[in-house]
Design an enzyme around this catalytic site. Structure first.
Site, PDB file in Angstrom:
ATOM      1  N   GLU A 135       0.859  -1.180   0.000  1.00  0.00           N
ATOM      2  CA  GLU A 135       0.000   0.000   0.000  1.00  0.00           C
ATOM      3  C   GLU A 135       0.896   1.230   0.000  1.00  0.00           C
ATOM      4  O   GLU A 135       1.818   1.328   0.813  1.00  0.00           O
ATOM      5  CB  GLU A 135      -0.878   0.053   1.247  1.00  0.00           C
ATOM      6  N   ASP A 146      -5.616   7.403  10.328  1.00  0.00           N
ATOM      7  CA  ASP A 146      -4.193   7.187  10.581  1.00  0.00           C
ATOM      8  C   ASP A 146      -3.796   7.565  12.001  1.00  0.00           C
ATOM      9  O   ASP A 146      -4.209   8.599  12.524  1.00  0.00           O
ATOM     10  CB  ASP A 146      -3.338   7.996   9.604  1.00  0.00           C
TER      11      ASP A 146
END
Length: 241
Positions: free
Chosen positions: A31, A42
């Site tokens: 990724e 995140d």
């Protein structure tokens, strides 16, 4: 089916070197995160990496250009992880086309609900790029089944009700949750968030088809460099093999 490893790197100044290193080890997917100013999924490690990439003036276009330059050399499948604002700013159709030209296998959009993913699939029926679904621990059974039936590429099962980078505090019903999804899914079911040790990998892949390891790899590339991070990733591959 052989268990698979999905790794994550931020699309920063050195991401191609990191991509090549992971490809050398033989990971199944990488990724590549497109840096974004307000990443809701995140944790602090990836958020900091994204901020540094923005400060280094990394952009979606620079990431595409770099991926195009190595697409014939890299064997691992590339998945872009990005927030919808970056796609919208670039232009949906142009983003999908350019990603495909860059050899991108799949696209993960963590802030786009399943219903909008379905609309995107219907809007671009001739695309080659996979729109990869996430399934959260908070999803009820009906929603899990709906997402699993319509999934492309692989399913990304979130291991906890947290942001990325938490340390192995997996949801107590995670394994049962993965097993329920696998009964319906026609694509591999992977698990990610908080996975960082060979023991985590061993435990999760008792039921999952593979794991996603992100924050730990981002941290190690920054703190330890290429060689030591490759050795760490190899230790994860050894468990899977």
């Amino acid at each position: 089916m052989t268990k698979q490893l999905v790794t994550y790197i931020m699309g920063g100044m050195r991401f191609i070197d990191e991509l090549r290193a992971l490809d050398d080890v033989g990971v199944d997917y990488v990724e590549v995160g497109i840096p974004f100013s307000d990443p809701v999924a995140d944790g602090p490690t990836i958020m900091q990496a994204g901020q540094e990439a923005i400060q280094d003036q990394m952009t979606t276009q620079k990431i595409f250009d770099a991926l195009k330059s190595v697409k014939d050399d890299v064997k691992t499948r590339i998945v872009l992880m990005t927030y919808y604002h970056s796609i919208e700013t670039y232009g949906e159709a142009a983003f999908i086309q350019t990603a495909e030209e860059a050899g991108v296998y799949g696209l993960i959009i963590p802030d786009m609900p399943h219903e909008y993913i379905v609309q995107l699939k219907e809007k671009y029926p001739k695309r080659q790029i996979k729109l990869i679904s996430l399934i959260a621990m908070t999803a009820n059974q009906e929603r899990r089944e709906t997402i699993a039936r319509q999934a492309e590429g692989f399913i990304y099962t979130v291991t906890m009700n947290e942001v990325t980078g938490q340390n192995g505090t997996f949801h107590p019903e995670l394994k049962a949750h993965i097993q329920d999804i696998k009964k319906i899914a026609k694509v591999p079911v992977f698990a990610g968030f908080g996975i960082r040790t060979p023991a985590h990998v061993q435990s999760i892949t008792e039921v999952a088809d593979g794991v996603v390891v992100g924050s730990e790899i981002v941290k190690r590339f920054k703190q330890e460099g290429i060689a030591q991070t490759k050795a760490y990733v190899q230790s994860l591959c050894d468990v899977l093999n």
